[in-house]
Every structure is written in C-alpha cells, then in structure tokens.
Design a protein around this motif. Sequence first.
Motif, PDB file in Angstrom:
ATOM      1  N   SER A 149      12.688  25.071  -1.332  1.00 30.42           N
ATOM      2  CA  SER A 149      14.144  24.807  -0.910  1.00 30.42           C
ATOM      3  C   SER A 149      14.229  23.145  -0.993  1.00 30.42           C
ATOM      4  CB  SER A 149      14.128  25.206   0.823  1.00 30.42           C
ATOM      5  OG  SER A 149      13.274  24.425   1.323  1.00 30.42           O
ATOM      6  N   LEU A 150      15.558  23.000  -0.776  1.00 35.57           N
ATOM      7  CA  LEU A 150      16.115  21.563  -0.761  1.00 35.57           C
ATOM      8  C   LEU A 150      15.451  20.952   0.194  1.00 35.57           C
ATOM      9  CD1 LEU A 150      17.842  19.121  -2.220  1.00 35.57           C
ATOM     10  CD2 LEU A 150      19.635  20.279  -0.698  1.00 35.57           C
ATOM     11  N   GLY A 151      15.257  21.402   1.515  1.00 34.91           N
ATOM     12  CA  GLY A 151      14.682  20.703   2.627  1.00 34.91           C
ATOM     13  C   GLY A 151      13.267  20.301   2.369  1.00 34.91           C
ATOM     14  N   ALA A 152      12.670  21.375   1.764  1.00 34.51           N
ATOM     15  CA  ALA A 152      11.143  21.112   1.634  1.00 34.51           C
ATOM     16  C   ALA A 152      11.149  20.095   0.365  1.00 34.51           C
ATOM     17  CB  ALA A 152      10.506  22.379   0.874  1.00 34.51           C
ATOM     18  N   GLN A 153      11.874  19.759  -0.663  1.00 34.05           N
ATOM     19  CA  GLN A 153      11.911  19.019  -1.525  1.00 34.05           C
ATOM     20  C   GLN A 153      12.144  17.398  -0.857  1.00 34.05           C
ATOM     21  OE1 GLN A 153      13.694  19.820  -5.596  1.00 34.05           O
ATOM     22  NE2 GLN A 153      14.116  21.885  -4.645  1.00 34.05           N
ATOM     23  N   LEU A 154      13.155  17.627  -0.104  1.00 37.32           N
ATOM     24  CA  LEU A 154      13.561  16.136   0.567  1.00 37.32           C
ATOM     25  C   LEU A 154      12.477  15.569   1.459  1.00 37.32           C
ATOM     26  CD1 LEU A 154      17.322  16.747   1.533  1.00 37.32           C
ATOM     27  CD2 LEU A 154      16.379  15.736  -0.765  1.00 37.32           C
ATOM     28  N   ASP A 155      11.649  16.738   1.827  1.00 35.65           N
ATOM     29  CA  ASP A 155      10.417  16.148   2.967  1.00 35.65           C
ATOM     30  C   ASP A 155       9.143  15.986   2.164  1.00 35.65           C
ATOM     31  OD1 ASP A 155      12.252  16.410   4.927  1.00 35.65           O
ATOM     32  OD2 ASP A 155      11.654  18.603   5.400  1.00 35.65           O
ATOM     33  N   SER A 156       9.157  15.965   0.719  1.00 37.06           N
ATOM     34  CA  SER A 156       8.050  15.653   0.271  1.00 37.06           C
ATOM     35  C   SER A 156       7.730  14.397  -0.221  1.00 37.06           C
ATOM     36  CB  SER A 156       7.933  16.701  -1.303  1.00 37.06           C
ATOM     37  OG  SER A 156       9.152  16.399  -1.932  1.00 37.06           O
ATOM     38  N   LEU A 157       6.580  14.002  -0.335  1.00 40.36           N
ATOM     39  CA  LEU A 157       6.138  12.439  -0.567  1.00 40.36           C
ATOM     40  C   LEU A 157       6.604  12.326  -1.910  1.00 40.36           C
ATOM     41  CD1 LEU A 157       4.589  10.060  -0.168  1.00 40.36           C
ATOM     42  CD2 LEU A 157       2.384  11.226  -0.974  1.00 40.36           C
ATOM     43  N   ARG A 158       6.385  13.239  -2.824  1.00 32.94           N
ATOM     44  CA  ARG A 158       7.083  13.161  -4.388  1.00 32.94           C
ATOM     45  C   ARG A 158       8.435  12.619  -4.265  1.00 32.94           C
ATOM     46  NH1 ARG A 158       5.911  14.592  -9.460  1.00 32.94           N
ATOM     47  NH2 ARG A 158       3.592  15.544  -8.338  1.00 32.94           N
ATOM     48  N   TYR A 159       9.549  13.253  -3.308  1.00 34.85           N
ATOM     49  CA  TYR A 159      10.756  12.706  -3.550  1.00 34.85           C
ATOM     50  C   TYR A 159      10.920  11.440  -2.970  1.00 34.85           C
ATOM     51  CZ  TYR A 159      15.495  12.570  -1.383  1.00 34.85           C
ATOM     52  OH  TYR A 159      16.932  11.928  -0.965  1.00 34.85           O
ATOM     53  N   ARG A 160      10.077  10.974  -1.881  1.00 32.24           N
ATOM     54  CA  ARG A 160      10.296   9.564  -1.226  1.00 32.24           C
ATOM     55  C   ARG A 160       9.678   8.532  -2.251  1.00 32.24           C
ATOM     56  NH1 ARG A 160       6.835  11.968   3.650  1.00 32.24           N
ATOM     57  NH2 ARG A 160       8.555  13.268   4.415  1.00 32.24           N
ATOM     58  N   LEU A 161       8.829   8.966  -3.041  1.00 31.54           N
ATOM     59  CA  LEU A 161       8.444   7.789  -4.197  1.00 31.54           C
ATOM     60  C   LEU A 161       9.204   7.847  -5.231  1.00 31.54           C
ATOM     61  CD1 LEU A 161       4.506   8.713  -4.060  1.00 31.54           C
ATOM     62  CD2 LEU A 161       5.577   6.597  -3.282  1.00 31.54           C
ATOM     63  N   ARG A 211       0.814  -1.127   0.164  1.00 33.46           N
ATOM     64  CA  ARG A 211       0.002  -0.033  -0.080  1.00 33.46           C
ATOM     65  C   ARG A 211       0.829   1.262   0.030  1.00 33.46           C
ATOM     66  NH1 ARG A 211      -4.492   0.594   3.955  1.00 33.46           N
ATOM     67  NH2 ARG A 211      -5.273   2.067   2.522  1.00 33.46           N
ATOM     68  N   ALA A 212       2.058   1.244   0.628  1.00 28.33           N
ATOM     69  CA  ALA A 212       2.858   2.426   0.591  1.00 28.33           C
ATOM     70  C   ALA A 212       3.273   2.950  -1.040  1.00 28.33           C
ATOM     71  CB  ALA A 212       4.060   2.019   1.173  1.00 28.33           C
ATOM     72  N   LEU A 213       3.381   1.875  -1.785  1.00 30.90           N
ATOM     73  CA  LEU A 213       3.319   2.268  -3.194  1.00 30.90           C
ATOM     74  C   LEU A 213       2.285   2.762  -3.961  1.00 30.90           C
ATOM     75  CD1 LEU A 213       6.010  -0.749  -4.107  1.00 30.90           C
ATOM     76  CD2 LEU A 213       6.331   1.722  -3.630  1.00 30.90           C
ATOM     77  N   ASP A 214       1.114   2.629  -3.255  1.00 31.63           N
ATOM     78  CA  ASP A 214      -0.176   2.996  -4.071  1.00 31.63           C
ATOM     79  C   ASP A 214      -0.440   4.610  -3.454  1.00 31.63           C
ATOM     80  OD1 ASP A 214      -2.223   2.460  -5.562  1.00 31.63           O
ATOM     81  OD2 ASP A 214      -3.402   1.700  -4.099  1.00 31.63           O
ATOM     82  N   LEU A 215       0.510   5.382  -3.444  1.00 32.72           N
ATOM     83  CA  LEU A 215       0.215   6.779  -3.139  1.00 32.72           C
ATOM     84  C   LEU A 215       0.377   7.661  -4.163  1.00 32.72           C
ATOM     85  CD1 LEU A 215       1.887   6.769   0.494  1.00 32.72           C
ATOM     86  CD2 LEU A 215      -0.484   7.168   0.190  1.00 32.72           C
ATOM     87  N   GLU A 216      -0.288   8.577  -4.299  1.00 36.39           N
ATOM     88  CA  GLU A 216      -0.134   9.745  -5.285  1.00 36.39           C
ATOM     89  C   GLU A 216       0.555  11.130  -4.786  1.00 36.39           C
ATOM     90  OE1 GLU A 216      -3.532  11.030  -7.586  1.00 36.39           O
ATOM     91  OE2 GLU A 216      -4.654   9.193  -7.489  1.00 36.39           O
ATOM     92  N   PRO A 217       1.574  11.445  -5.441  1.00 36.62           N
ATOM     93  CA  PRO A 217       2.371  12.516  -5.007  1.00 36.62           C
ATOM     94  C   PRO A 217       1.828  13.745  -5.010  1.00 36.62           C
ATOM     95  CG  PRO A 217       3.293  11.702  -6.916  1.00 36.62           C
ATOM     96  CD  PRO A 217       2.069  10.678  -6.607  1.00 36.62           C
ATOM     97  N   GLU A 218       2.366  14.989  -4.282  1.00 37.85           N
ATOM     98  CA  GLU A 218       1.820  16.168  -4.352  1.00 37.85           C
ATOM     99  C   GLU A 218       1.890  16.718  -5.956  1.00 37.85           C
ATOM    100  OE1 GLU A 218       4.241  15.947  -0.580  1.00 37.85           O
ATOM    101  OE2 GLU A 218       4.572  15.505  -2.865  1.00 37.85           O
ATOM    102  N   GLU A 219       1.193  17.523  -6.139  1.00 37.31           N
ATOM    103  CA  GLU A 219       1.434  18.424  -7.373  1.00 37.31           C
ATOM    104  C   GLU A 219       2.823  19.185  -7.325  1.00 37.31           C
ATOM    105  OE1 GLU A 219      -0.249  17.884 -10.361  1.00 37.31           O
ATOM    106  OE2 GLU A 219      -1.514  16.396  -9.408  1.00 37.31           O
ATOM    107  N   PRO A 220       3.607  19.237  -8.428  1.00 37.02           N
ATOM    108  CA  PRO A 220       4.723  20.065  -8.284  1.00 37.02           C
ATOM    109  C   PRO A 220       4.578  21.240  -7.654  1.00 37.02           C
ATOM    110  CG  PRO A 220       4.466  19.003 -10.541  1.00 37.02           C
ATOM    111  CD  PRO A 220       3.079  18.813  -9.875  1.00 37.02           C
ATOM    112  N   GLY A 221       3.561  22.041  -7.785  1.00 29.06           N
ATOM    113  CA  GLY A 221       3.387  23.212  -7.062  1.00 29.06           C
ATOM    114  C   GLY A 221       2.817  23.222  -5.747  1.00 29.06           C
ATOM    115  N   ALA A 222       2.409  22.202  -5.114  1.00 34.84           N
ATOM    116  CA  ALA A 222       2.079  21.871  -3.993  1.00 34.84           C
ATOM    117  C   ALA A 222       2.824  22.372  -2.542  1.00 34.84           C
ATOM    118  CB  ALA A 222       1.580  20.716  -3.856  1.00 34.84           C
TER     119      ALA A 222
END
Length: 285
Positions: A252-264, A234-245
């Motif tokens: 910032s780099l920190g915000a990108q690293l903390d995003s769900l999109r980065y993890r996926l 189920r962890a792979l069945d997530l939709e990431p944020e939109e790029p502008g979210a």
Amino acid sequence: LELLARARGVQAVRVQLYAGLLQFLQFCRGSKLSSCSPVVLEAVVEGWAGGNGGGAPATTPGALGSLVARLDATQEAIERGNAALVNEAGPLLVEIVARDGLDSGAPQLQQAVALHLLAALVSAASAVPAAATAGGAGAPASPAPGHAAASSGSLVAALYAQNVPQALLQGLAGVPQAVLVAPARTSRRAVFVIEAQLGLLLALAQAGDGARARQLSAQALYSLQPLQYLTGCRALDLEPEEPGALGTAHPSLGAQLDSLRYRLQHLVPACLRLVLGLAGAPPEA
C-alpha cells in the motif's frame, strides 16, 4: 518583512509569515519566457491576454518577441527589487529565521519551513550582485573559511557571519541512524528537516549572479569541508529494505511511505545534488 520583524517573539505568527514569504518568493521566480519554445510562448501569451481582458494576441514573430521581452523585463525587475530588499534586511532575516531553522528543540515542521525559506531567500538575494546592494556589503573576493563569495550578497554574508553553514554541517554529521528507523511520523518529519538542511547548503553553494560568483560561493562552502561532515552522517549510512521486504508484491501507499527505502530516496538525491554543486569548487577541478 516588517511584520516578520514585529512578530519575532510570537512563534505561531512567525511560522505563518515564513510560509507566506516562501510562497511569494517561489511565485516570483521562474524561467525567462525568451528561453521557451514558440508553441509554449503562444500558449502563455494567449492565456495572459485572456486573463487581462484583451482580445486575441498578436502572434507575428515581431509582436510576440516584443511582448515576451516586456514580460521578461517585468519579471527581472520584480526579482531585482526582491533581491535588494532581501539583501538590505539580510542580517535581521538571518537572525530571526535561522534561529528557528537551527533550533533542534523547535517543532520539526517549523524547522523545515524556516530552512526552506532561508534557501529561497538565498536564491532571491542572488538576483542582484553584491556591488548593487546597500553599501556593497559582501565578503572578500577570495573565499576563505567562514566567508561567502563577493557576489553572493549581504544575506549570504550574514549567514556566514552567524555561522549558519557550520551549524548545518555539524547538525547533519550528528544525525543518528535511529532517526530514520524511528516510528513513521517522527522519522518522516526528521527527513523533512534533513532534506531542508541539504537544500539550504546547496543554495549557498550556488549563490551569486553569474558563473564566476557561483564558483566562488561553492569554494566558500567547500572550504568548510562539507564532504567530511556528509560522510560522517550515520543516518545516510543505512541500507534500505529489499523491494520485497514490505510483505507483498504491491504494498500500500502507506507502507511505502513508512519504509526506510522511501526515506532514503528523499535524502540521497538531495545529498548528491549538494555534492554535484560542490564539484567545481576545488582548485584542481
């Protein structure tokens, strides 16, 4: 390897030895120089000669080819020596390292390092066919559920004998979605573990010396129905944020690293590499 056996009861020492052995195995493996372009070869040979106190190396085709052949033969000898040792100690290594890699209660970074080490050990063990290992240990020539292919070596056979692939698949299928949306530090470390689990499964699918051996290894893993476990994660069945979210056009780099999109972005490619590694496993493929 002897130190690792002695330190099996001391966690802090084990982790340091895992990291050191992992670095050593990564250092020993690489592309053969004979497959490089002439320009790269000349640069490598020049640097090697300078580092060994030699003068300007001979760059005639014959001299260069002879030197490259000797260097490649040395690297192959190192890889085969490592493979023989790893396969000889296979059951003991699996017993010690897999315990940390599969322990969900262990620190996540320790889990990830142990899993990456197991993947590196699988790759190192594949440098020698199973027939060349001590006693020719290995699984049957025809892959069956719970067994590795014949040419993947004693270490791989030990991993299957101790049900490590099954435990990895079951662990992946049980990862909840909440793990990837947890606070940044927790979710990042969970990503490291999941990525390492997928990497070890891929190493098992590609284990063996030669195309036929690797095909048998892929079939052995495929017989455990890995795609069913992956689709159930189920962890792979997530939709990431939109790029502008993230609130700004240039987060910032920190915000990108903390995003769900980065993890996926870390997990989906690792998952796809595993699927591609299994693509030639089915009989009808």
